[in-house]
Scaffold this active site. Structure first.
Site, PDB file in Angstrom:
ATOM      1  N   ASP B  52       0.819  -1.215   0.000  1.00 57.94           N
ATOM      2  CA  ASP B  52       0.000   0.000   0.000  1.00 57.94           C
ATOM      3  C   ASP B  52       0.853   1.266   0.000  1.00 57.94           C
ATOM      4  O   ASP B  52       2.049   1.216   0.265  1.00 57.94           O
ATOM      5  CB  ASP B  52      -0.894   0.017   1.248  1.00 57.94           C
ATOM      6  CG  ASP B  52      -2.097  -0.896   1.075  1.00 57.94           C
ATOM      7  OD1 ASP B  52      -2.471  -1.171  -0.079  1.00 57.94           O
ATOM      8  OD2 ASP B  52      -2.661  -1.325   2.106  1.00 57.94           O
ATOM      9  N   TYR B 110       6.992  -9.954   7.302  1.00 56.90           N
ATOM     10  CA  TYR B 110       6.813  -8.506   7.453  1.00 56.90           C
ATOM     11  C   TYR B 110       7.425  -8.037   8.760  1.00 56.90           C
ATOM     12  O   TYR B 110       7.498  -8.801   9.734  1.00 56.90           O
ATOM     13  CB  TYR B 110       5.323  -8.152   7.473  1.00 56.90           C
ATOM     14  CG  TYR B 110       4.657  -8.154   6.123  1.00 56.90           C
ATOM     15  CD1 TYR B 110       4.679  -7.020   5.318  1.00 56.90           C
ATOM     16  CD2 TYR B 110       3.987  -9.280   5.654  1.00 56.90           C
ATOM     17  CE1 TYR B 110       4.053  -7.005   4.074  1.00 56.90           C
ATOM     18  CE2 TYR B 110       3.360  -9.279   4.408  1.00 56.90           C
ATOM     19  CZ  TYR B 110       3.399  -8.139   3.628  1.00 56.90           C
ATOM     20  OH  TYR B 110       2.778  -8.130   2.406  1.00 56.90           O
TER      21      TYR B 110
END
Lengths: 243, 243
Positions: B52, B110
């Site tokens: 994003d 992540y």
């Protein structure tokens, strides 16, 4: 009158260094401006020492005198509301009138950050020194041990500085790695002009095999030409000042 | 025709995310532009997944097909010379024609970075989430354990995404601290839309005592309203993609 000690962090990228210059406010000038905004007083702030253009701080210490009655614990938020986002006051306390950020300091700890990779890293690019050569970190760690103790660091000082003595004591050296990052920390009772950057550059030159001599020999030579290059400012952090 | 796999790092700050948008090139568009510059070919590059707006990458993987004969080991420098400084190609290799960055991926790791302090930190300000509340990190670590394993993470997905199944397997969760920084890493076979940011926000809400329920109960509720807030994008890093 009260004497206020503050701890300051800053990203040195956009500054000419700690000290005010004729055409630039420096970190010092920005702090004095913020103090004037919240106290209405024109003050002179004293730092533990200058940091050069581009050098960062995680724990710079400064103090100033004020007639203001603002509680110490409110000072960080008050100053931060007046400071640029790349300067931050993280602590404030009222101290003895005799406390002097520079003369009272007993020692300092610096951090120097190396990114050892052929390719730039977009996250740490502006706060680390990219070294493209393979570095023998274990050798760097071994040679760094020779820095510990009391030595004449004459060979690790940039010219243009005048000091009475070039003898300094380094009490701790710590080199750690994570992936392709190398973090070097140096603690001592004081550092000569550019000393941490010259030590860091020398360790890099030793690690890549450009300098064959050992650190002990380089120190004993007391010759700037025997030490390595001055590593760049943008990877250096003043981490802590001891009192 | 050759299939080239690359590993890409980027600072997401100035980008609309991985994907090209009508009015913005995204990371993808910048890479395609650089590839065209060095090969003369208009290519479409495929990423392991979108990131994003604002999200960073330390190890995004992408691949593209080319007729060019440029050796793989020369590709990173060639592309970097055409890319903005906040995008960096750190690896390239020629892979089987069947390799697909997205469909061949077996898992991802992540990193989410929290700066737990009342005061901003000018060094990590743009790459970490400043949480001003006291956080009980030990509690966060304990509750994070419940994330491990195969669960229906329906409650940890932002609306607006359509997936066939919301069941995912998290294989590793690791939370470490250094001074006032908290680094959380999550590894799994796949993550739903905003899942890492919602997990991170939930752990923050648990750590500050705003959410009283345990992570296991929250997962089992399968209700977005039971989980915590969506932590901001600028502290999230795609660290690694596994094949």
């Amino acid at each position: 009158m009260r004497n206020i000690k503050i701890i300051v962090q800053y990203n040195g990228k956009n500054y000419c260094g700690w000290q005010k210059q004729p055409d630039s406010m420096g970190i010092q000038g920005n702090l004095e401006y913020a103090i004037e905004k919240i106290t209405g007083e024109k003050v002179k702030i004293t730092g533990s020492g200058r940091t050069d253009a581009g050098v960062h701080a995680l724990g710079q210490v400064a103090n100033f005198f004020t007639e203001s009655s603002i509680p110490a614990h409110r000072i960080p938020d008050a100053l931060n509301s007046q400071l640029p986002k790349d300067i931050s006051v993280i602590y404030a306390e009222e101290v003895d009138m005799e406390f002097h950020s520079r003369y009272s300091a007993k020692g300092k700890r610096y951090r120097y950050v190396i990114h050892n990779s052929r390719y730039r890293n977009p996250i740490v690019r502006e706060t680390s020194y990219q070294v493209k050569y393979d570095l023998d970190v274990e050798k760097m760690k071994r040679e760094a041990e020779a820095l510990k103790g009391t030595h004449d660091f004459f060979g690790f000082m940039s010219s243009g500085s005048s000091v009475e003595s070039t003898v300094r004591t380094i009490t701790d050296v710590n080199i750690t790695t994570e992936d392709d990052m190398i973090v070097m920390e140096f603690e001592g009772n004081g550092f000569l002009y550019n000393m941490v950057r010259i030590i860091s550059g020398t360790l890099v030159d030793i690690g890549r095999g450009k300098i064959k001599k050992g650190m002990r020999e380089i120190i004993e030579a007391k010759d700037r030409k025997e030490a390595g290059h001055t590593a760049p400012a943008h990877a250096l952090f003043l981490k802590k000042v001891f009192y």
